[in-house]
Design a protein around this motif. Structure first.
Motif, short mmCIF file in Angstrom:
data_model
loop_
_atom_site.label_atom_id
_atom_site.label_comp_id
_atom_site.label_asym_id
_atom_site.label_seq_id
_atom_site.Cartn_x
_atom_site.Cartn_y
_atom_site.Cartn_z
N GLU A 22 0.76 -1.20 0.04
CA GLU A 22 0.08 -0.01 0.01
C GLU A 22 0.91 1.40 -0.12
N ALA B 120 0.17 4.30 0.84
CA ALA B 120 -0.27 5.37 1.41
C ALA B 120 0.37 4.86 3.29
N HIS C 246 -25.44 -2.00 1.11
CA HIS C 246 -26.55 -2.01 0.31
C HIS C 246 -27.32 -3.38 0.27
N VAL D 25 -1.87 0.74 -12.99
CA VAL D 25 -1.26 -0.28 -12.59
C VAL D 25 -1.57 -1.39 -13.80
N ARG E 273 -15.35 8.12 -6.67
CA ARG E 273 -15.45 6.78 -7.20
C ARG E 273 -14.68 6.40 -8.35
N LEU F 74 -17.96 -1.61 -1.31
CA LEU F 74 -17.76 -1.93 0.07
C LEU F 74 -18.83 -3.06 0.51
N SER F 75 -20.02 -3.10 -0.05
CA SER F 75 -21.12 -4.11 0.25
C SER F 75 -20.62 -5.28 -0.27
C1 LIG Z 1 -19.12 8.93 -2.90
C2 LIG Z 1 -19.07 7.59 -2.73
C3 LIG Z 1 -20.14 6.83 -2.00
C4 LIG Z 1 -19.99 5.44 -1.92
N1 LIG Z 1 -20.92 4.88 -1.37
C5 LIG Z 1 -20.79 3.52 -0.99
C6 LIG Z 1 -21.62 2.77 -0.20
O1 LIG Z 1 -22.52 3.43 0.74
N2 LIG Z 1 -21.92 1.45 -0.29
C7 LIG Z 1 -20.67 0.70 -1.01
O2 LIG Z 1 -21.00 -0.22 -1.02
N3 LIG Z 1 -19.81 1.15 -1.57
C8 LIG Z 1 -19.74 2.78 -1.69
N4 LIG Z 1 -18.82 3.16 -2.42
C9 LIG Z 1 -17.96 2.60 -2.93
C10 LIG Z 1 -16.84 2.07 -2.21
O3 LIG Z 1 -16.35 3.16 -1.30
C11 LIG Z 1 -15.76 1.53 -2.99
O4 LIG Z 1 -16.17 0.67 -3.82
C12 LIG Z 1 -14.58 1.04 -2.07
O5 LIG Z 1 -14.11 1.69 -1.14
C13 LIG Z 1 -13.30 0.72 -3.15
O6 LIG Z 1 -12.22 -0.02 -2.48
P1 LIG Z 1 -11.01 -0.42 -3.17
O7 LIG Z 1 -10.16 -1.00 -2.24
O8 LIG Z 1 -11.18 -1.08 -4.47
O9 LIG Z 1 -10.15 1.26 -3.57
P2 LIG Z 1 -9.51 2.15 -2.44
O10 LIG Z 1 -10.22 2.30 -1.18
O11 LIG Z 1 -9.27 3.39 -3.29
O12 LIG Z 1 -8.09 1.74 -2.27
C14 LIG Z 1 -7.15 1.35 -3.27
C15 LIG Z 1 -6.11 1.61 -2.66
O13 LIG Z 1 -4.72 1.35 -3.45
C16 LIG Z 1 -3.74 2.11 -3.06
N5 LIG Z 1 -2.70 2.18 -4.30
C17 LIG Z 1 -3.24 2.99 -5.53
N6 LIG Z 1 -1.91 2.74 -6.50
C18 LIG Z 1 -1.20 1.98 -5.60
C19 LIG Z 1 0.29 1.75 -6.05
N7 LIG Z 1 0.95 1.92 -7.30
N8 LIG Z 1 0.95 0.94 -5.04
C20 LIG Z 1 0.47 0.69 -3.83
N9 LIG Z 1 -0.85 1.06 -3.69
C21 LIG Z 1 -1.61 1.73 -4.39
C22 LIG Z 1 -4.32 3.36 -2.56
O14 LIG Z 1 -3.44 4.16 -1.89
C23 LIG Z 1 -5.51 3.01 -2.02
O15 LIG Z 1 -5.37 2.81 -0.53
C24 LIG Z 1 -19.03 4.74 -2.65
C25 LIG Z 1 -17.91 5.34 -3.05
C26 LIG Z 1 -17.67 6.86 -3.19
C27 LIG Z 1 -16.98 7.55 -3.79
#
Ligand SMILES: Cc1cc2nc3c(=O)[nH]c(=O)nc-3n(C[C@H](O)[C@H](O)[C@H](O)COP(=O)(O)OP(=O)(O)OC[C@H]3O[C@@H](n4cnc5c(N)ncnc54)[C@H](O)[C@@H]3O)c2cc1C
Length: 491
Positions: free
Chosen positions: A35, A37, A53, A212, A315, A345-346
């Motif tokens: 990660e 961060a 959801h 990536v 998003r 998330l869900s």
């Molecule tokens: C406004 C909004 C409302 C939402 N509401 C809901 C909801 O109510 N319910 C629901 O189910 N979903 C909801 N979602 C969707 C949900 O938040 C996301 O689908 C989910 O958090 C995505 O998670 P992720 O791990 O895929 O991405 P992220 O949480 O973005 O994680 C990706 C990670 O990869 C890391 N990264 C990126 N590039 C690199 C690299 N080169 N090397 C190492 N690390 C890297 C980043 O730092 C980050 O920590 C919402 C999203 C938004 C924006």
């Protein structure tokens, strides 16, 4: 101490990467999560509506539609096992007098196709009884009792901590800069902390998943950030909302939601606007007005009096407007978990199951460990317990008796435990996510400097080295003593 070679490297520790790690750590595999961060869950996972959801919204033929409902069911067990704050309060899609109410019937049908249980259409009388502050223009709604609310960053953290307890390794502040391949097969990754060899690489990089993917020549993933802006309110507010309330949705958005959070704040938002930059988390006057006006249609008595913060999330929308969870066609061992916008998330545990299935199809042997740790120790949560319970903790350890964050009642011991936890909090916001210190009415105005000092003391660094969150977000630029000293030297 890193290994010579891993079976699986996971890029990104948002909820998707953490869920994949949690799932894979159940098998006899060497797993490394990378990660960029300084903490888990600092990307999209930290700024969203926090709803689990029910699963009626997405089309059944999309991955989103198939995985949401499954994830919703799985999450109920996971939050028990891993002690994650969650409440199944149910959701409503509320139709107003002037709305196209047929959308409610369409959603009901879609929900049935997705296998969502308990869906029901409720009338005005039901609504007025259950949500006394709701506008009297609300006439009909889709009731989904299986929807809930969760603390999203703690969900991701709990999954990651459990993966670590089951043998996975995690490296923070480690950015994947390239993916190595040989003869059409993944061999490892290049990072700012050195190279790591692996047979499989999972791309769960959120907004950066297209970048990536391009590292192995995949061009078809195209992430466009779509911003959502919010207001969050203090617990001490004018009135309560009992369920998650959606308006009639648009084609690309579920509209302005009004909900309570697990910690009993009121949350309204989000907007849905494409932006150019993957780092653009600025809130705007226009966006926030849209949020407030949307929420006011639902709750005419709503004011901004008790709002304590505005924020935005992005998003990671792929142009297909669906999740892209698949093995790369031309590069063996590379799996994309991209386009994970809502309901990511869900769906997280279902996404993780699908990734495990894909890996098995790609030739990885999944042999379950005999001694899997299923649970996570529940951290003390002073903000939600009685004074009697707090006193009992303080009897055990007097640092529980020292309250650092008065708004949310967070003790010194909780903060120290967060800094010394299985995935240690190294920044002020990482402490906030784990303990709620700074999440209350004064937003860290009082406790911020103390939390900064505690982090410095526990990590053995100077306060000028403590960061708020990422990169160079230092809190203390200079110490007055130091400034006086250097002026003194100059004289
Ligand atoms: C406004 C909004 C409302 C939402 N509401 C809901 C909801 O109510 N319910 C629901 O189910 N979903 C909801 N979602 C969707 C949900 O938040 C996301 O689908 C989910 O958090 C995505 O998670 P992720 O791990 O895929 O991405 P992220 O949480 O973005 O994680 C990706 C990670 O990869 C890391 N990264 C990126 N590039 C690199 C690299 N080169 N090397 C190492 N690390 C890297 C980043 O730092 C980050 O920590 C919402 C999203 C938004 C924006």
């Amino acid at each position: 101490m890193s290994k010579d070679k891993y079976d699986v490297i996971i890029v990104g520790a948002g909820v998707s990467g953490c869920a994949v790690a949690w799932k894979l750590a159940r098998y006899n595999l060497d797993i490394l999560i990378l990660e960029k961060a300084p903490d888990v869950a600092t990307g999209t996972t930290k700024a969203n509506t926090a709803i689990i959801h029910a699963g009626y919204n997405a089309d059944p033929e999309k991955q989103k539609g198939r995985l949401n409902k499954k994830g919703n069911v799985q999450i109920k067990d996971i939050v028990e096992d891993l002690s994650v704050p969650f409440e199944q309060i149910g959701s409503l899609v509320v139709g107003m007098e002037d709305d196209d109410l047929s959308v409610i019937d369409e959603l009901l049908e879609k929900g049935k196709e997705n296998g969502v249980e308990g869906l029901e259409i409720v009338d005005k009388e039901w609504l007025q009884k259950e949500e006394p502050h709701l506008s009297d223009k609300a006439v009909r709604a889709l009731w989904a009792p299986t929807a809930g609310i969760i603390t999203p960053w703690e969900f991701a953290l709990a999954l990651a901590e459990n993966a670590v307890a089951n043998g996975a390794e995690i490296m923070l502040e480690t950015e994947v800069q390239d993916v190595y391949t040989e003869d059409g097969k993944v061999t490892g990754v290049k990072t700012n902390q050195g190279d790591f060899a692996a047979d499989y690489v999972i791309n769960a990089a959120g907004l950066y998943a297209d970048d990536v993917a391009r590292m192995v020549g995949i061009e078809k993933i195209d992430i466009h950030p779509r911003k959502g802006e919010y207001y969050i309110y203090d617990h001490a507010k004018d009135f309560e909302i009992n369920h998650v309330l959606f308006p009639i949705p648009t084609k690309i958005s579920k509209g302005i939601v009004c909900t309570k959070t697990v910690e009993d704040n009121l949350l309204i938002g989000p907007t849905s606007d494409f932006v150019d930059s993957k780092e653009d988390l600025a809130t705007t006057r226009e966006g926030l007005d849209h949020v407030f006006n949307g929420a006011k249609k639902m709750f005419p008595d709503l004011t901004l009096k008790d709002s304590i913060r505005v924020f935005a999330g992005l998003r990671a929308a792929d142009t297909t407007e669906d999740f892209v969870i698949e093995a790369a066609e031309d590069v063996a061992g590379f799996v994309n978990v991209a386009g994970i916008q809502s309901p990511g998330l869900s769906s997280a545990p279902a996404v993780a199951d699908l990734v495990a299935e894909i890996l098995e199809n790609e030739g990885l042997t999944l042999e379950e460990k005999e001694d899997i740790i299923e649970t996570r120790e529940e951290p003390a949560r002073f903000y939600e317990i009685s004074n009697e319970e707090r006193a009992a903790y303080a009897e055990e350890d007097k640092e529980y008796g020292q309250i650092i964050c008065r708004c949310e009642t967070v003790s010194l011991k909780e903060i120290k435990d967060a800094i010394n936890g299985p995935i240690p909090a190294r920044t002020v916001n990482a402490v906030k996510r784990r303990t709620r210190a700074g999440a209350g009415r004064c937003q860290g105005g009082f406790c911020g400097p103390r939390v900064t000092q505690i982090i410095a003391d526990e990590l053995g660094i100077d306060t000028t080295e403590v960061r708020l969150e990422k990169d160079n977000s230092k809190i203390v630029e200079h110490k007055i003593k130091g400034l006086l000293g250097s002026q003194g030297d100059a004289e």
